[in-house]
Design a protein around this motif. Structure first.
Motif, PDB file in Angstrom:
ATOM      1  N   ALA A 126      -0.515  -4.104  -7.064  1.00  0.00           N
ATOM      2  CA  ALA A 126      -1.731  -3.785  -7.813  1.00  0.00           C
ATOM      3  C   ALA A 126      -2.414  -2.531  -7.286  1.00  0.00           C
ATOM      4  O   ALA A 126      -2.371  -2.224  -6.088  1.00  0.00           O
ATOM      5  N   SER A 127      -3.078  -1.835  -8.205  1.00  0.00           N
ATOM      6  CA  SER A 127      -3.934  -0.702  -7.869  1.00  0.00           C
ATOM      7  C   SER A 127      -5.348  -1.202  -7.581  1.00  0.00           C
ATOM      8  O   SER A 127      -5.642  -2.399  -7.689  1.00  0.00           O
ATOM      9  N   GLY A 128      -6.257  -0.251  -7.268  1.00  0.00           N
ATOM     10  CA  GLY A 128      -7.648  -0.625  -7.098  1.00  0.00           C
ATOM     11  C   GLY A 128      -8.257  -1.173  -8.373  1.00  0.00           C
ATOM     12  O   GLY A 128      -9.092  -2.073  -8.337  1.00  0.00           O
ATOM     13  N   THR A 129      -7.837  -0.639  -9.526  1.00  0.00           N
ATOM     14  CA  THR A 129      -8.299  -1.186 -10.805  1.00  0.00           C
ATOM     15  C   THR A 129      -7.797  -2.610 -10.975  1.00  0.00           C
ATOM     16  O   THR A 129      -8.545  -3.512 -11.360  1.00  0.00           O
ATOM     17  N   GLY A 130      -6.510  -2.820 -10.697  1.00  0.00           N
ATOM     18  CA  GLY A 130      -5.921  -4.151 -10.836  1.00  0.00           C
ATOM     19  C   GLY A 130      -6.467  -5.158  -9.851  1.00  0.00           C
ATOM     20  O   GLY A 130      -6.362  -6.375 -10.070  1.00  0.00           O
ATOM     21  N   ALA A 131      -7.073  -4.683  -8.760  1.00  0.00           N
ATOM     22  CA  ALA A 131      -7.608  -5.596  -7.749  1.00  0.00           C
ATOM     23  C   ALA A 131      -8.780  -6.411  -8.265  1.00  0.00           C
ATOM     24  O   ALA A 131      -9.201  -7.364  -7.613  1.00  0.00           O
ATOM     25  N   THR A 132      -9.300  -6.053  -9.454  1.00  0.00           N
ATOM     26  CA  THR A 132     -10.384  -6.845 -10.044  1.00  0.00           C
ATOM     27  C   THR A 132      -9.858  -7.848 -11.063  1.00  0.00           C
ATOM     28  O   THR A 132     -10.642  -8.563 -11.675  1.00  0.00           O
ATOM     29  N   GLY A 133      -8.541  -7.894 -11.260  1.00  0.00           N
ATOM     30  CA  GLY A 133      -7.953  -8.772 -12.265  1.00  0.00           C
ATOM     31  C   GLY A 133      -7.051  -9.825 -11.660  1.00  0.00           C
ATOM     32  O   GLY A 133      -7.483 -10.682 -10.871  1.00  0.00           O
ATOM     33  N   TRP A 134      -5.751  -9.762 -12.044  1.00  0.00           N
ATOM     34  CA  TRP A 134      -4.767 -10.737 -11.564  1.00  0.00           C
ATOM     35  C   TRP A 134      -4.740 -10.781 -10.040  1.00  0.00           C
ATOM     36  O   TRP A 134      -4.723 -11.855  -9.429  1.00  0.00           O
ATOM     37  N   ALA A 135      -4.738  -9.613  -9.401  1.00  0.00           N
ATOM     38  CA  ALA A 135      -4.687  -9.568  -7.937  1.00  0.00           C
ATOM     39  C   ALA A 135      -5.903 -10.259  -7.313  1.00  0.00           C
ATOM     40  O   ALA A 135      -5.799 -10.896  -6.265  1.00  0.00           O
ATOM     41  N   ARG A 136      -7.050 -10.131  -7.967  1.00  0.00           N
ATOM     42  CA  ARG A 136      -8.249 -10.773  -7.430  1.00  0.00           C
ATOM     43  C   ARG A 136      -8.099 -12.282  -7.392  1.00  0.00           C
ATOM     44  O   ARG A 136      -8.486 -12.929  -6.405  1.00  0.00           O
ATOM     45  N   SER A 137      -7.521 -12.848  -8.446  1.00  0.00           N
ATOM     46  CA  SER A 137      -7.344 -14.301  -8.460  1.00  0.00           C
ATOM     47  C   SER A 137      -6.371 -14.743  -7.376  1.00  0.00           C
ATOM     48  O   SER A 137      -6.542 -15.809  -6.773  1.00  0.00           O
ATOM     49  N   ILE A 138      -5.348 -13.919  -7.115  1.00  0.00           N
ATOM     50  CA  ILE A 138      -4.397 -14.250  -6.034  1.00  0.00           C
ATOM     51  C   ILE A 138      -5.094 -14.153  -4.680  1.00  0.00           C
ATOM     52  O   ILE A 138      -4.913 -15.019  -3.809  1.00  0.00           O
ATOM     53  N   MET A 139      -5.905 -13.100  -4.495  1.00  0.00           N
ATOM     54  CA  MET A 139      -6.604 -12.950  -3.209  1.00  0.00           C
ATOM     55  C   MET A 139      -7.545 -14.115  -2.956  1.00  0.00           C
ATOM     56  O   MET A 139      -7.668 -14.605  -1.829  1.00  0.00           O
TER      57      MET A 139
ATOM     58  N   GLY B 185      11.966   3.839 -15.088  1.00  0.00           N
ATOM     59  CA  GLY B 185      10.700   3.597 -14.412  1.00  0.00           C
ATOM     60  C   GLY B 185       9.638   3.039 -15.330  1.00  0.00           C
ATOM     61  O   GLY B 185       9.777   3.049 -16.555  1.00  0.00           O
ATOM     62  N   LEU B 186       8.562   2.556 -14.724  1.00  0.00           N
ATOM     63  CA  LEU B 186       7.397   2.040 -15.438  1.00  0.00           C
ATOM     64  C   LEU B 186       6.139   2.493 -14.727  1.00  0.00           C
ATOM     65  O   LEU B 186       6.119   2.633 -13.500  1.00  0.00           O
ATOM     66  N   LEU B 187       5.087   2.699 -15.503  1.00  0.00           N
ATOM     67  CA  LEU B 187       3.758   2.976 -14.971  1.00  0.00           C
ATOM     68  C   LEU B 187       2.804   1.869 -15.385  1.00  0.00           C
ATOM     69  O   LEU B 187       2.936   1.308 -16.473  1.00  0.00           O
ATOM     70  N   ALA B 188       1.835   1.583 -14.532  1.00  0.00           N
ATOM     71  CA  ALA B 188       0.826   0.575 -14.855  1.00  0.00           C
ATOM     72  C   ALA B 188      -0.515   1.016 -14.308  1.00  0.00           C
ATOM     73  O   ALA B 188      -0.582   1.648 -13.249  1.00  0.00           O
ATOM     74  N   LEU B 189      -1.576   0.672 -15.011  1.00  0.00           N
ATOM     75  CA  LEU B 189      -2.920   0.923 -14.486  1.00  0.00           C
ATOM     76  C   LEU B 189      -3.344  -0.201 -13.552  1.00  0.00           C
ATOM     77  O   LEU B 189      -3.957   0.036 -12.515  1.00  0.00           O
ATOM     78  N   ASN B 190      -3.022  -1.443 -13.913  1.00  0.00           N
ATOM     79  CA  ASN B 190      -3.457  -2.599 -13.122  1.00  0.00           C
ATOM     80  C   ASN B 190      -2.416  -3.054 -12.112  1.00  0.00           C
ATOM     81  O   ASN B 190      -2.663  -3.043 -10.919  1.00  0.00           O
ATOM     82  N   GLU B 191      -1.261  -3.482 -12.610  1.00  0.00           N
ATOM     83  CA  GLU B 191      -0.254  -4.002 -11.703  1.00  0.00           C
ATOM     84  C   GLU B 191       1.145  -3.969 -12.316  1.00  0.00           C
ATOM     85  O   GLU B 191       1.314  -3.974 -13.536  1.00  0.00           O
TER      86      GLU B 191
END
Length: 297
Positions: free
Chosen positions: A197-210, A159-165
């Motif tokens: 992505a998490s809520g934290t990640g939603a301000t990073g890579w995920a935000r650019s995709i959105m 398994g893996l854990l991530a804060l952002n994505e």
């Protein structure tokens, strides 16, 4: 029974100046390299000294009866974080994301050594407030955001854990082939991979995709939910594009590899720390039960 005093663990990464000198072997060679290209090593040296001064001051305000330790980002996977630790991340926001997956409930205080350079979304404790914030954090008396993390669990137990994505796809620019299942919907895909992505990640890579796809989801940083985004899905006689984004509030996103080589899963952009995602392997990605306990004041 002996009770251990808290331990302040200072986590850092090499400065740009340290990395440059390491690459060129000496400071003079690094200076010559930059000056021959019309650049000045002085700015990097000044930022390096500011970082060192910030770290020195931060360590000086640790309570006298506490223990201290220091660890670089490159050594996180070899360092044993203990339950009584209070983590002090001195650096940019990404440093907090890097250390988060190695922790299990310890409070994290972020110090921004260069507010003119780093946004400070995750490194929000003022340097002058650190002396009071440390004992408050150790006593569970500091204000904390319990930020949701993302978990990927393979069918072999890895398994893996991530804060952002979490990224699932091919390690190169080749198309990633897999089957995706979200709730009652499922289809085969050929794409540039997907992120969860998490809520934290939603301000990073995920935000650019959105912003690029106009597929938007509200995600709180403490909300037990994640969102997935498929990157550039390609329609064909055997692959679809209907299951391309969504919010997972309960359960998980299931992905089954159709890649005989090059399939990978990695967390928070660290491509070197990956899980192989070979043909037939199945991964479940969801909001993790573990959180990042971020001190915010």
């Amino acid at each position: 029974m002996v009770t251990l005093s808290p331990r302040a663990v200072f986590v850092t990464r090499e400065t740009d100046y340290e990395l440059l000198v390491a690459r060129h072997a000496t400071r003079e060679q690094a200076r010559f390299f930059l000056e021959s290209r019309g650049q000045d090593i002085g700015l990097l040296e000044a930022r390096h000294e500011l970082f060192r001064e910030t770290l020195r001051f931060a360590r000086s305000v640790v309570p006298d009866d506490w223990r201290q330790a220091a660890v670089k980002r490159s050594d996180f996977d070899r360092f044993l974080f203990a339950p009584e630790d209070v983590i002090v991340a001195v650096g940019q926001d990404g440093l907090v994301a890097n250390v988060a997956k190695y922790l299990d409930g310890q409070p994290v205080l972020g110090i921004n050594p260069a507010p003119d350079l780093y946004d400070g979304v995750l490194v929000r404790v003022k340097l002058e407030a650190l002396g009071a914030a440390l004992p408050a954090a150790a006593a569970d008396a500091a204000p904390i955001e319990r930020r949701t993390m993302v978990e990927a669990q393979l069918d072999n137990g890895a398994g893996l854990l991530a804060l952002n994505e979490i990224f699932v796809g091919h390690r190169t620019h080749q198309s990633a082939r897999y089957r995706i299942e979200a709730g009652q919907m499922g289809e085969d895909h050929s794409s540039s991979g997907l992120i969860v992505a998490s809520g934290t990640g939603a301000t990073g890579w995920a935000r650019s995709i959105m912003e690029a796809t106009h597929e938007r989801f509200d995600l709180g940083v403490e909300e037990q939910a994640v969102a997935f985004f498929v990157r550039e899905p390609f329609p064909s006689v055997s692959t679809g594009t209907k299951v391309k984004a969504g919010k997972i509030q309960a359960g998980s996103l299931a992905v089954t590899s159709r890649m005989n080589e090059g399939g990978v899963i990695f967390a928070d952009g660290i491509e070197q720390d990956f899980l192989a995602f070979d043909f037939g392997r199945r991964v479940q990605v969801r909001a993790a039960s573990r959180t990042l306990n971020l001190v915010v004041g």
